[in-house]
Design an enzyme around this catalytic site. Structure first.
Site, short mmCIF file in Angstrom:
data_model
loop_
_atom_site.label_atom_id
_atom_site.label_comp_id
_atom_site.label_asym_id
_atom_site.label_seq_id
_atom_site.Cartn_x
_atom_site.Cartn_y
_atom_site.Cartn_z
N HIS A 119 22.82 -61.27 81.93
CA HIS A 119 22.47 -62.40 81.03
C HIS A 119 22.67 -63.74 81.72
CE1 HIS A 119 22.16 -59.89 77.31
NE2 HIS A 119 23.04 -59.14 77.93
N ASN A 175 21.62 -58.48 70.77
CA ASN A 175 20.37 -58.51 71.52
C ASN A 175 19.20 -58.62 70.55
OD1 ASN A 175 21.50 -58.33 74.07
ND2 ASN A 175 21.28 -56.10 74.21
N HIS A 226 32.38 -63.16 73.21
CA HIS A 226 33.19 -61.95 73.29
C HIS A 226 33.08 -61.18 71.97
CE1 HIS A 226 36.30 -59.16 73.93
NE2 HIS A 226 37.06 -59.87 74.72
FE1 HDD Z 1 27.21 -57.48 77.33
C1 HDD Z 1 27.19 -60.64 78.50
C2 HDD Z 1 25.01 -58.38 74.81
C3 HDD Z 1 27.00 -54.19 76.29
C4 HDD Z 1 29.55 -56.64 79.59
N1 HDD Z 1 26.27 -59.18 76.77
C5 HDD Z 1 26.40 -60.39 77.38
C6 HDD Z 1 25.58 -61.36 76.71
C7 HDD Z 1 24.97 -60.72 75.68
C8 HDD Z 1 25.41 -59.35 75.71
C9 HDD Z 1 24.00 -61.32 74.68
C10 HDD Z 1 25.43 -62.80 77.12
C11 HDD Z 1 26.38 -63.68 76.38
C12 HDD Z 1 26.16 -65.11 76.78
O1 HDD Z 1 25.10 -65.64 76.43
O2 HDD Z 1 27.04 -65.65 77.44
N2 HDD Z 1 26.16 -56.47 75.91
C13 HDD Z 1 25.40 -57.05 74.91
C14 HDD Z 1 25.03 -56.04 73.94
C15 HDD Z 1 25.58 -54.87 74.36
C16 HDD Z 1 26.30 -55.15 75.59
C17 HDD Z 1 24.21 -56.31 72.70
C18 HDD Z 1 25.54 -53.51 73.71
C19 HDD Z 1 25.36 -53.31 72.45
N3 HDD Z 1 28.09 -55.73 77.87
C20 HDD Z 1 27.89 -54.50 77.30
C21 HDD Z 1 28.79 -53.54 77.90
C22 HDD Z 1 29.54 -54.23 78.84
C23 HDD Z 1 29.06 -55.60 78.80
C24 HDD Z 1 28.89 -52.08 77.53
C25 HDD Z 1 30.63 -53.76 79.74
C26 HDD Z 1 31.33 -52.69 79.60
N4 HDD Z 1 28.15 -58.45 78.83
C27 HDD Z 1 29.11 -57.91 79.61
C28 HDD Z 1 29.75 -58.92 80.54
C29 HDD Z 1 29.01 -60.24 80.16
C30 HDD Z 1 28.02 -59.77 79.11
C31 HDD Z 1 29.77 -58.53 81.97
C32 HDD Z 1 28.39 -61.04 81.30
C33 HDD Z 1 28.74 -62.47 81.03
C34 HDD Z 1 29.70 -62.41 79.95
O3 HDD Z 1 29.90 -61.12 79.56
O4 HDD Z 1 30.27 -63.35 79.46
O5 HDD Z 1 31.10 -59.01 80.30
#
Ligand code: HDD
Length: 709
Positions: A74, A147, A338
């Site tokens: 993202h 999402n 978060h």
């Molecule tokens: Fe995630 C970012 C949505 C599963 C780990 N995620 C992130 C963002 C969105 C989502 C919208 C961007 C937020 C922003 O604008 O800063 N992610 C989802 C959805 C998931 C999902 C809807 C499943 C239903 N994500 C998911 C899993 C993991 C992560 C299973 C790790 C185990 N996601 C992350 C992250 C991010 C992230 C690496 C990258 C930047 C952040 O968190 O702040 O931690």
């Protein structure tokens, strides 16, 4: 607190950190006035440069460290401020103030994003879109990090790094950027059948939205609502855009990549800037605890949706985005979401994907934002007061007074003291758990085919064609024969008509069987047999809410309409049409053979919004060809105008024309579509509005192959 203050609680809070240099003198970061920022300090005009130059050193050092790591997923996003209002109190289900107090206007910050691409990638990649909402509630921050699709690729957070490593650019050449159409992704998908449901959504038009403002949002996981008596209900969150849900075609997406890589970001900014505030209604699917096991799928499985026919979406409130950020980095880049940021009255379930996310999001901010004090960054801090015994670390902003930073204490009068549940203290839902410790996947998660099939069955013919085209394109980009074979075999389990079309496009046969187990994504001791195809259930023939055609609105607000005008155009009829569209809040652009001003037949000058050479028809929703023979001549003589109209026709858009411009449009394919319901000659503004609201005439798609653009 007055209503005015409540609405602005976050913007007022941000003001403490907002700076405006208007009328001010330049200083160093230490406050020393600067009298030359163009020349470094030297021994003589031709050097050598002097290390003593603190102004040079400060300027260069700060610049050298300006970048922070982009988000691992993202990375490319666009943000906006707004507020949320509740329609009716939901005390029966939750004690969260945001869902019980209808007098509140809760400030929000929203960040939309693509998933796979880097920060500088194009907006129109075929991809899931992130839809993350930060609610600054009076009881603390609640983040709904969702999402634009209601399901996820995987069932267990343990697989997230594998999924992302497979879709990101391949590590040897760092190719391709922001694209899923490559070998490693399909290697993973073809071995991990739980991905199929989210994957077929990505193959659909949902993955190429017309606008960030015209897409639905979903919390995906089943969460809990917990009321004041401690009773819990399961809940799935939905965002329904009041702008309608619309997408574009893949051909347009490819062209928009080149014409305006910031298409979505610009669209969101321009809409808010011009006072056309995007709105979404918040919906909830609420399921009583006792109904947990009444479904043909597991509520804890994030690869499954609850069809709206089974549990209707209860609309509970509305979100409005009404302010653009002041500074991209300070707000949109530094915002930290978060899924674990919840307030009393909202709680988690044991969805294993959600549980893993609860760890990942704080962890990632430590490397991205660099310190456990990221909650003190203005965009991240809550609007209510925070007090605890956490101290120090990099970039601490708060100056905590007093001797005590521990609990219990007597020296500090026992403060900060604890809050009982009745005083708003968070208490986790007391779920009874009696289980063996195992590393395994529940049998109830093993159906990977029924819901992708339901999705495909629920689409209209043109949507199905787009899905088949997308699979053909994506697999056509893969180079390993065995990966394509596996994919064809699996797609055939979802729908044989779909698989046949894709196989034809690839020039391959659908294999009757493939080597090895279909799903290899389980542990060594797991029973892969139970994840085999052929387990499809048909608990619902179709779900209307899954097709874009059922999500349309009658509104044309914020649609962009190109008016092709040349000097001498029919001012009266054209302005009448323009006024009628603008009354419906559409955005009209005068597109002319040249920039500057264009004259109408009354010699009145009108501002040109875009010279034809600087724009493309893929950037607009519909086209109007202004009347007037002189104008028609001018348009005929200008390059690109014919292509502009032909391309709009090819993309099944509405084209309206005044017949006095026939000399121009007779050179286009318009003449071949005179019986088309979305090709309007001399028709009223009301007819034009009606057709734009319908978005496209997809029935035209079968006849547009002849148009060579
Ligand atoms: Fe995630 C970012 C949505 C599963 C780990 N995620 C992130 C963002 C969105 C989502 C919208 C961007 C937020 C922003 O604008 O800063 N992610 C989802 C959805 C998931 C999902 C809807 C499943 C239903 N994500 C998911 C899993 C993991 C992560 C299973 C790790 C185990 N996601 C992350 C992250 C991010 C992230 C690496 C990258 C930047 C952040 O968190 O702040 O931690």
């Amino acid at each position: 607190m007055s209503d005015e203050k409540k609405e602005n609680a976050k913007s007022q809070d941000l003001k403490a950190n907002t700076k405006n240099a208007e009328g001010k003198t330049m200083t160093t970061n230490q406050g020393v006035k600067v009298n030359d920022t163009n020349n470094s300090l030297k021994a003589g005009e031709r050097g050598a440069s002097l290390l003593e130059d603190f102004i040079l050193r400060e300027k260069i050092t700060h610049f050298d460290h300006e970048r922070i790591p982009e988000r691992i997923v993202h990375a490319r996003g666009s943000g906006a401020h707004g507020y949320f209002e509740l329609y009716e109190g939901l005390e029966e289900y939750t004690r969260a103030g945001i869902f019980t107090d209808t007098s509140r206007k809760t400030p929000v910050f929203v960040r939309f994003s693509t998933v796979a691409g880097s920060k500088g990638s194009a907006d129109l990649a075929r991809d899931v879109r992130g839809f993350a909402v930060k609610f600054y509630t009076e009881e603390g921050i609640f983040d709904l990090v969702g999402n634009n699709m209601p399901i996820f690729f995987i069932q267990d957070a343990m697989k997230f790094p594998d999924l992302i490593h497979s879709v990101k650019p391949e590590p040897d050449r760092e190719i391709p950027q922001a694209a899923s159409a490559h070998d490693t992704f399909y290697d993973f998908v073809s071995h991990t059948t739980e991905t199929l449901h989210n994957h077929i959504w990505v193959m659909s038009d949902r993955a190429i939205p017309r606008s960030l403002r015209m897409m639905e949002g979903f919390g995906i996981h089943t969460f809990r609502l917990v009321n004041a008596e401690g009773k819990s209900h399961f809940v799935k969150f939905h965002w329904k855009p009041l702008q309608g849900t619309h997408s574009i075609t893949w051909d347009e997406a490819v062209k928009i990549h080149g014409a305006d890589a910031d298409f979505h970001r610009r669209d969101l900014w321009d809409a808010i800037d011009s006072g056309q505030f995007p709105e979404w209604e918040l919906g909830m699917q609420i399921v009583p605890e006792e109904d947990e096991h009444k479904f043909d799928f597991d509520l804890l499985d994030p690869t499954k949706l609850i069809p709206e026919e089974m549990v209707p979406v209860k609309i509970v409130g509305k979100m409005t985005l009404n302010r653009n950020p002041d500074n991209f980095f300070a707000e949109t880049e530094q915002v930290a979401f978060h899924p674990g940021h919840v307030v009393p009255g909202i709680d988690f379930t044991n969805d294993p994907l959600l549980q893993g996310r609860l760890f990942s999001y704080t962890d990632t901010q430590l490397s991205r934002l660099g310190s456990p004090n990221f909650h003190e960054i203005p965009i991240n801090r809550p609007v209510n007061e925070t007090h605890n015994n956490q101290r120090d670390a990099h970039m601490r902003m708060t100056i905590n007074k007093g001797k005590t930073a521990y609990f219990p204490n007597s020296i500090g009068g026992g403060c900060p003291h604890l809050a009982k549940m009745a005083e708003g203290g968070f208490t986790s839902y007391e779920e009874r758990i009696d289980a063996k410790k195992v590393r395994a996947r529940s049998e109830s998660f093993s159906d990977h085919y029924s819901q992708p099939a339901l999705f495909y069955r629920s689409l209209t013919d043109w949507e199905k064609e787009h899905v088949a085209d997308a699979y053909t394109f994506e697999l056509g980009k893969c180079t390993y024969e065995h990966i394509k074979k596996r994919m064809l075999y699996i797609i055939n389990q979802i729908d044989d008509e779909l698989a046949s079309k894709v196989a034809e496009g690839l020039g391959m046969d659908i294999p009757k069987k493939i080597d090895g187990p279909v799903n290899q994504a389980l542990g060594a001791d797991d029973d892969v047999e139970k994840h085999q195809p052929g387990k499809k259930k048909n608990y619902l023939e179709k779900s209307e809410a899954l097709s874009l055609t059922h999500l349309k609105t009658d509104s044309i607000a914020t649609r962009k309409i190109a008016f092709l005008v040349g000097d001498g155009f029919d001012g009266e009829a054209t302005m009448k049409m323009k006024d009628a569209l603008e009354k419906e809040h559409a955005m009209v652009h005068l597109v002319a053979p040249h920039g500057g001003k264009v004259k109408c037949d009354h010699d009145k000058e009108h501002d040109v919004d875009a010279a034809i050479m600087t724009t493309e028809s893929v950037l607009y929703d519909a086209v109007y060809i202004a009347g007037g023979e002189k104008s028609a001549k001018a348009l005929s003589n200008a390059p690109k105008t014919v292509k502009f109209v032909n391309e709009a026709l090819k993309h099944c858009k509405v084209v309206s024309a005044n017949s006095s411009a026939e000399e121009f449009y007779s050179h286009t394919f318009l003449k071949d579509f005179k019986d088309d319901k979305a090709v309007l000659i001399d028709q009223s503004p009301a007819d034009f509005v009606k057709q734009i609201a319908a978005h496209r005439n997809w029935d035209r798609r079968k006849q547009v192959d002849q148009i060579p653009v």
